[in-house]
Design an enzyme around this catalytic site. Structure first.
Site, PDB file in Angstrom:
ATOM      1  N   LYS A 142      30.596  18.402  11.619  1.00 36.53           N
ATOM      2  CA  LYS A 142      31.932  17.804  12.494  1.00 36.53           C
ATOM      3  C   LYS A 142      30.891  17.694  14.070  1.00 36.53           C
ATOM      4  CE  LYS A 142      33.677  21.690  10.479  1.00 36.53           C
ATOM      5  NZ  LYS A 142      34.177  22.717  10.283  1.00 36.53           N
ATOM      6  N   ARG A 145      25.079  21.243  -0.461  1.00 33.44           N
ATOM      7  CA  ARG A 145      26.671  20.711  -0.221  1.00 33.44           C
ATOM      8  C   ARG A 145      26.701  19.199  -0.739  1.00 33.44           C
ATOM      9  NH1 ARG A 145      27.653  21.219   5.263  1.00 33.44           N
ATOM     10  NH2 ARG A 145      26.885  23.153   5.906  1.00 33.44           N
ATOM     11  N   GLU A 184      36.265  26.235   9.816  1.00 32.03           N
ATOM     12  CA  GLU A 184      36.701  26.311  10.582  1.00 32.03           C
ATOM     13  C   GLU A 184      37.043  25.814  12.134  1.00 32.03           C
ATOM     14  OE1 GLU A 184      32.643  27.205  13.306  1.00 32.03           O
ATOM     15  OE2 GLU A 184      33.566  27.280  15.105  1.00 32.03           O
TER      16      GLU A 184
END
Ligand code: ATP
Ligand code: MG
Length: 560
Positions: free
Chosen positions: A271, A261, A36
């Site tokens: 982020k 992750r 994204e």
């Protein structure tokens, strides 16, 4: 599968792929990396990139880069560019397969109409709060929306009018018609579309309805004929929805596979949090060398290979864990040890005047960049009457195990001469300002002339020839291993390490470093690995310390 690519040595993901190739579900492998564009890529993304590109490569397949840009409000062109730069830097290539989910907005819309026609989706007038209430909880089933049984005609009409901008933000949604009592909350008539009157970086003001992630993601995978959609563990519970949408529409059906992750100690990896550090000025930008972003790590002096090796060593798993950042540093040192040229630089200089060395004399030593390598490239290192040594390499009143320079003590200047300290000069406050010494001309090259031994070997730089530089020494950005460990009411930024950046403004470098390329790795002998910063310029040199030489990880492994 090729064996060379150890990043993708067999693991549970390749097991699934092997099975698909065997049972004929797929006859090739096509993956995607779907960032994204709402921030810069970080080391966690590197893991996903290495997996997606690495696995496809290992099977002779392809990987798409797809920007998951379905959220118009948080995305910026700056990010679209940095993400591409970072993936290329890591060494991966999407060739001509650069896509944007927003390119599929028309297709998504048509698919939504198909779902409505199949009575598999409906327009709902519940507000966001009501949606939450109707949704139920893990222990209680949800309730059907009063709008659930609208006719196909009414739904088609309302959905079109949503698209045409007739309704305000949040007043209606398009929802999948699945099962409000499903034990999986994601299956309780999830929202597929929301109304948002906002401009999009790609589609401008064309749309005022935007698809939700779960709807857009699977359909993007399908439209691109992705075979294996590799994502992180938090999407495991979304897989039934992913499958449901594709089954309803009877379109190409990729396999979603989840892995854990990457998390690192002393590091935040979201982020949103990284953006906060940038906005609130804790760091100089997304590419601050203390950031876990790929651009920050590049600037710090990480090589793409070190990052890829690290991802390799960590491996893929199905269980969440936190990796010790010292493992990353260990892998980094291993890589830099192979490629960094050895040079001399004095971090905190102390001047030494060699009284018996002729004033006008100069000479150059030919010193190999890789002292342990037979065919090492060589550079000339000048020597003259005045040199700099490390302030910490001298003690006026040394303790027992200090083998470096002290009054009356003889040491070796690396590759040059033996010198003996003859005099200590101090200022009025008693600080040592310079030393006098005598050298033994017979010890040229740092060889003992008569078999006499010295214990200390010091690095040095000729004062007359030295380049001045600013050095930036970095430490962990967060003092705590878990940056989120804060007292009640605190914020993770409370754990920012106030000493994470130390600037040395008057370091002295050997002149060969004039030629150093930005990010080119060097080992400043006895000190650490350094590289020239992007802001470094002739006459205003700046070097970043990538990592010190001490390897606590290796020590730990040896058990001492
Ligand atoms: P963040 O939480 O840092 O904002 P994200 O998951 O929202 O990350 P995306 O841009 O959506 O960021 O991620 C692109 C891809 O990278 C996704 O497939 C995501 O699963 C993967 N990814 C993100 N963070 C990690 C991580 N820490 N480890 C492994 N993969 C990750
Ligand atoms: Mg995200």
């Amino acid at each position: 599968m090729s064996e060379e690519n150890s990043a993708t040595r067999s693991n549970f993901i390749t097991d699934i792929i092997d099975e698909h190739l065997e049972n004929g579900r797929f006859d090739h492998v096509h993956t995607r990396f779907p960032p994204e564009p709402n921030g810069y890529l970080h080391i966690g993304h590197a893991k996903s990139i290495c997996l997606n590109f690495g696995i496809a490569e290992a099977y002779g397949g392809k990987t798409n880069l797809r920007f998951d840009d379905t959220n118009p409000t948080k995305e910026e062109v700056e990010y679209v560019e940095s993400i591409q730069e970072d993936i290329r830097w890591l060494g991966f290539d999407w060739e001509d397969r650069l896509f944007f989910a927003s390119d599929y907005f028309d297709a998504f819309y048509e698919y939504a109409i198909q779902l409505i026609k199949q009575d598999a989706a409906y327009v709902c007038d519940l507000s966001a709060d009501e949606l939450r209430q109707y949704r139920g909880t893990l222990t209680e089933p949800g309730k059907n929306s009063p709008y659930r049984d609208r006719s196909v005609e009414e739904n088609l009409d309302l959905f079109e009018r949503m698209k045409n901008g007739e309704f305000p933000d949040g007043s209606k949604t398009l929802r999948a018609r699945i099962d409000m009592s499903s034990p999986n909350l994601n299956m309780r008539d999830p929202v597929l579309y929301r109304i948002l009157h906002a401009d999009h970086h790609n589609t401008g003001d064309k749309w005022c309805i935007y698809p939700m992630y779960d709807y857009a993601h699977g359909l993007s995978d399908s439209l691109e004929h992705i075979t294996h959609s590799i994502c992180t563990l938090e999407f495991e519970d979304h897989r039934p929805l992913y499958d449901w949408i594709l089954d309803q529409l009877d379109v190409f059906h990729p396999q979603q596979i989840e892995f854990a992750r990457l998390n690192l100690t002393h590091t935040v990896m979201s982020k949103r949090k990284l953006l906060q550090l940038v906005r609130e000025g804790f760091v100089s930008g997304w590419d601050d060398p203390r950031m876990p972003t790929l651009s920050g790590m590049r600037r710090r002096g990480y090589t793409p290979q070190a990052i890829r090796n690290f991802v390799d060593v960590v491996g893929v798993s199905k269980a969440n864990s936190i990796v010790d950042v010292e493992l990353l540093e260990h892998v980094l040192r291993d890589d830099l040890n192979e490629r960094a040229r050895r040079v001399m630089a004095v971090l905190e200089p102390l001047r030494v005047i060699i009284d018996n060395y002729p004033e006008e004399q100069e000479e150059a030593f030919e010193i190999p960049y890789f002292p342990y390598q037979d065919d090492s490239p060589i550079r000339q290192v000048p020597f003259s009457k005045e040199i700099f040594i490390e302030r910490t390499d001298f003690m006026e009143d040394p303790p027992k195990k200090f083998y470096r320079l002290a009054p009356g003590r003889e040491v070796r200047l690396m590759n040059a001469y033996y010198i003996t300290c003859t005099e200590v000069v101090k200022d009025d406050d008693g600080n040592v300002v310079e030393l006098h010494a005598e050298y033994d001309p017979e010890s040229r090259g740092g060889m003992s002339p008569d078999g006499r031994k010295v214990r200390g070997t010091l690095h040095w730089v000729s004062a007359r020839h030295a380049l001045s530089a600013e050095l930036r020494l970095y430490d962990y950005l967060f003092s705590k291993a878990d940056p989120y460990e804060v007292p009640e009411g605190g914020d993770f930024t409370d754990n920012v390490n106030p000493e994470s950046l130390q600037v040395l403004s008057d370091a002295k470098l050997e002149p060969s470093l004039k030629e150093a390329g930005v990010y080119e790795p060097f080992q400043f002998m006895r000190q650490g690995y350094f590289c020239a910063d992007a802001d470094s310029a002739p006459g205003a040199l700046i070097f970043n310390r990538t990592i010190s030489l001490v390897d606590t990880w290796a020590k730990m492994q040896r058990g001492n």
